[in-house]
Design a protein around this motif. Structure first.
Motif, short mmCIF file in Angstrom:
data_model
loop_
_atom_site.label_atom_id
_atom_site.label_comp_id
_atom_site.label_asym_id
_atom_site.label_seq_id
_atom_site.Cartn_x
_atom_site.Cartn_y
_atom_site.Cartn_z
N VAL A 95 -45.76 -5.93 -26.88
CA VAL A 95 -46.79 -6.10 -25.86
C VAL A 95 -46.86 -7.58 -25.51
O VAL A 95 -46.92 -8.44 -26.40
N MET A 96 -46.87 -7.86 -24.22
CA MET A 96 -47.03 -9.23 -23.73
C MET A 96 -48.32 -9.29 -22.93
O MET A 96 -48.50 -8.53 -21.97
N ALA A 97 -49.23 -10.15 -23.34
CA ALA A 97 -50.52 -10.29 -22.69
C ALA A 97 -50.59 -11.66 -22.03
O ALA A 97 -50.58 -12.68 -22.72
N LEU A 98 -50.67 -11.66 -20.71
CA LEU A 98 -50.75 -12.88 -19.93
C LEU A 98 -52.10 -12.94 -19.24
O LEU A 98 -52.52 -11.96 -18.61
N GLY A 99 -52.78 -14.06 -19.38
CA GLY A 99 -54.08 -14.16 -18.74
C GLY A 99 -54.72 -15.50 -19.00
O GLY A 99 -54.26 -16.29 -19.83
N PRO A 100 -55.81 -15.78 -18.31
CA PRO A 100 -56.48 -17.08 -18.44
C PRO A 100 -57.19 -17.22 -19.78
O PRO A 100 -57.28 -16.27 -20.57
N ALA A 101 -57.72 -18.40 -20.01
CA ALA A 101 -58.44 -18.68 -21.25
C ALA A 101 -59.72 -17.86 -21.32
O ALA A 101 -60.36 -17.60 -20.31
N GLY A 102 -60.08 -17.45 -22.52
CA GLY A 102 -61.33 -16.73 -22.73
C GLY A 102 -61.27 -15.24 -22.55
O GLY A 102 -62.30 -14.57 -22.58
N THR A 103 -60.07 -14.68 -22.40
CA THR A 103 -59.95 -13.24 -22.22
C THR A 103 -59.73 -12.49 -23.54
O THR A 103 -59.55 -11.28 -23.53
N GLY A 104 -59.73 -13.19 -24.66
CA GLY A 104 -59.64 -12.54 -25.97
C GLY A 104 -58.24 -12.14 -26.36
O GLY A 104 -58.08 -11.24 -27.20
N LYS A 105 -57.23 -12.77 -25.81
CA LYS A 105 -55.85 -12.38 -26.11
C LYS A 105 -55.52 -12.57 -27.60
O LYS A 105 -55.08 -11.64 -28.28
N THR A 106 -55.76 -13.79 -28.09
CA THR A 106 -55.42 -14.09 -29.48
C THR A 106 -56.31 -13.32 -30.45
O THR A 106 -55.84 -12.76 -31.45
N TYR A 107 -57.59 -13.27 -30.16
CA TYR A 107 -58.53 -12.62 -31.07
C TYR A 107 -58.22 -11.13 -31.22
O TYR A 107 -58.18 -10.59 -32.33
N LEU A 108 -57.98 -10.44 -30.11
CA LEU A 108 -57.70 -9.01 -30.17
C LEU A 108 -56.37 -8.74 -30.86
O LEU A 108 -56.24 -7.77 -31.62
N ALA A 109 -55.38 -9.59 -30.62
CA ALA A 109 -54.08 -9.40 -31.26
C ALA A 109 -54.19 -9.54 -32.77
O ALA A 109 -53.65 -8.73 -33.53
N SER A 220 -41.93 -2.49 -36.97
CA SER A 220 -42.67 -3.70 -36.66
C SER A 220 -43.24 -3.64 -35.25
O SER A 220 -42.73 -2.91 -34.39
N SER A 221 -44.30 -4.38 -35.06
CA SER A 221 -44.92 -4.53 -33.75
C SER A 221 -45.03 -6.02 -33.44
O SER A 221 -45.22 -6.83 -34.34
N MET A 222 -44.94 -6.34 -32.16
CA MET A 222 -45.01 -7.73 -31.74
C MET A 222 -45.92 -7.85 -30.53
O MET A 222 -45.83 -7.06 -29.59
N VAL A 223 -46.81 -8.84 -30.58
CA VAL A 223 -47.70 -9.13 -29.47
C VAL A 223 -47.49 -10.59 -29.08
O VAL A 223 -47.59 -11.49 -29.93
N VAL A 224 -47.20 -10.82 -27.81
CA VAL A 224 -46.97 -12.15 -27.29
C VAL A 224 -48.11 -12.47 -26.33
O VAL A 224 -48.38 -11.72 -25.39
N THR A 225 -48.81 -13.57 -26.57
CA THR A 225 -49.95 -13.95 -25.74
C THR A 225 -49.74 -15.34 -25.17
O THR A 225 -49.07 -16.20 -25.78
N GLY A 226 -50.32 -15.57 -24.00
CA GLY A 226 -50.21 -16.89 -23.40
C GLY A 226 -50.78 -16.90 -22.00
O GLY A 226 -51.04 -15.86 -21.38
N ASP A 227 -50.98 -18.10 -21.48
CA ASP A 227 -51.49 -18.32 -20.14
C ASP A 227 -50.49 -19.18 -19.38
O ASP A 227 -50.41 -20.40 -19.62
#
Length: 276
Positions: A95-109, A220-227
């Motif tokens: 899963v790749m989550a792209l979005g602005p700051a404050g959207t909870g990407k890191t916390y939810l992952a 394994s599962s992988m989550v990639v987060t970033g803005d």
């Protein structure tokens, strides 16, 4: 007789120290001024706790304050984008989550990673983050490798400490159940039976993103987060956006694009993102 008197004196001193620890008195002052006599103390004024107490009874005295804090939090999405993000983590292996700051990407992952580890679906958590300065060079950092990387990995520690007690977090990291590693030391590894979170991926080049994605192993599962809009690299060097575009139409891979409507921080954050 002298030996027996010494035993009685030592027992009285032991009881006195135990009383002062429970009641919060100062033993030096009270004993010197003779304000307390262990022979006159009544059992009702002393609080004793048994080590073998009933499971249905709460321990009494100061032992209740030393109990380890328990983190039992039910993470629920606070926006439509967060709901899609959490559903994608449960459904797909990448899963790749792209979005602005404050959207909870890191916390939810990280919350999903901790839940998977507790449920036994994976054997370890691997957290990865590039060690890139935010446009400011503060020089050489003191200490060994862990000390030098600590400032860059601090956001990951904060998210973990919000989901796990400090004692459990320290124990899991010592046992290798939770590993925090920089991008530079990921090449050549195969991450089997792991939940991998790659945070701040907008600061990775295209080749680094490619190297990290191909570390995915069995079970394994992988989550990639970033803005992509807040990369500390030159715009043409950041590889998160191009990699997401190429993988968006593949099966078993989800690319979630969060927007300012998904910001869960201060309301001004969403307004500033629009203005800036």
């Amino acid at each position: 007789m002298a030996k027996r008197s010494n035993v009685r004196r030592l027992r009285a001193e032991f009881d006195a120290n135990e009383y002062f620890e429970d009641a919060g008195h100062s033993p030096d002052i009270d004993l010197l001024e003779r304000k307390w006599d262990p022979a006159n103390e009544q059992p009702k004024h002393r609080k004793k706790t048994s080590r073998h107490h009933n499971n249905n009874e709460e321990p009494t005295g100061h032992t209740h304050a030393t109990r380890e804090q328990r983190f039992v939090k039910n993470i629920t999405p606070r926006s439509e984008g967060q709901a899609k993000f959490m559903e994608a983590i449960d459904r797909d292996n990448l899963v790749m989550a792209l979005g602005p700051a404050g959207t909870g990407k890191t916390y939810l992952a990280i919350a999903k990673a901790v839940d998977a580890l507790k449920a036994g679906r994976v054997g370890r958590i691997v957290l990865c983050r590039p060690a890139v300065d935010a446009g400011e060079n503060i020089g050489f950092l003191p200490g060994d490798m862990e000390d030098k990387l600590a400032p860059y990995l601090r956001p990951l520690y904060d998210a973990l400490s919000d989901r796990l007690p400090a004692k459990s977090l320290k124990s899991m990291m010592a046992e290798g159940l939770i590993e925090i590693a920089p991008v530079a030391f990921m090449r050549g590894r195969t991450l089997n039976n792991a939940f991998v979170v790659i945070d701040e991926a907008q600061n990775c080049t295209y080749m680094q993103i490619k190297m990290l994605l191909t570390r995915l192993g069995w079970n394994s599962s992988m989550v990639v987060t970033g803005d992509p809009a807040q990369s500390d690299l030159l715009p043409e060097l950041s590889g998160l956006g191009p990699a997401a575009e190429k993988l968006e139409n593949m099966d078993d891979i989800s690319v979630i694009r969060l927007a300012k409507e998904d910001v869960v921080r201060h309301p001004l954050v969403a307004q500033m993102l629009t203005a800036l």
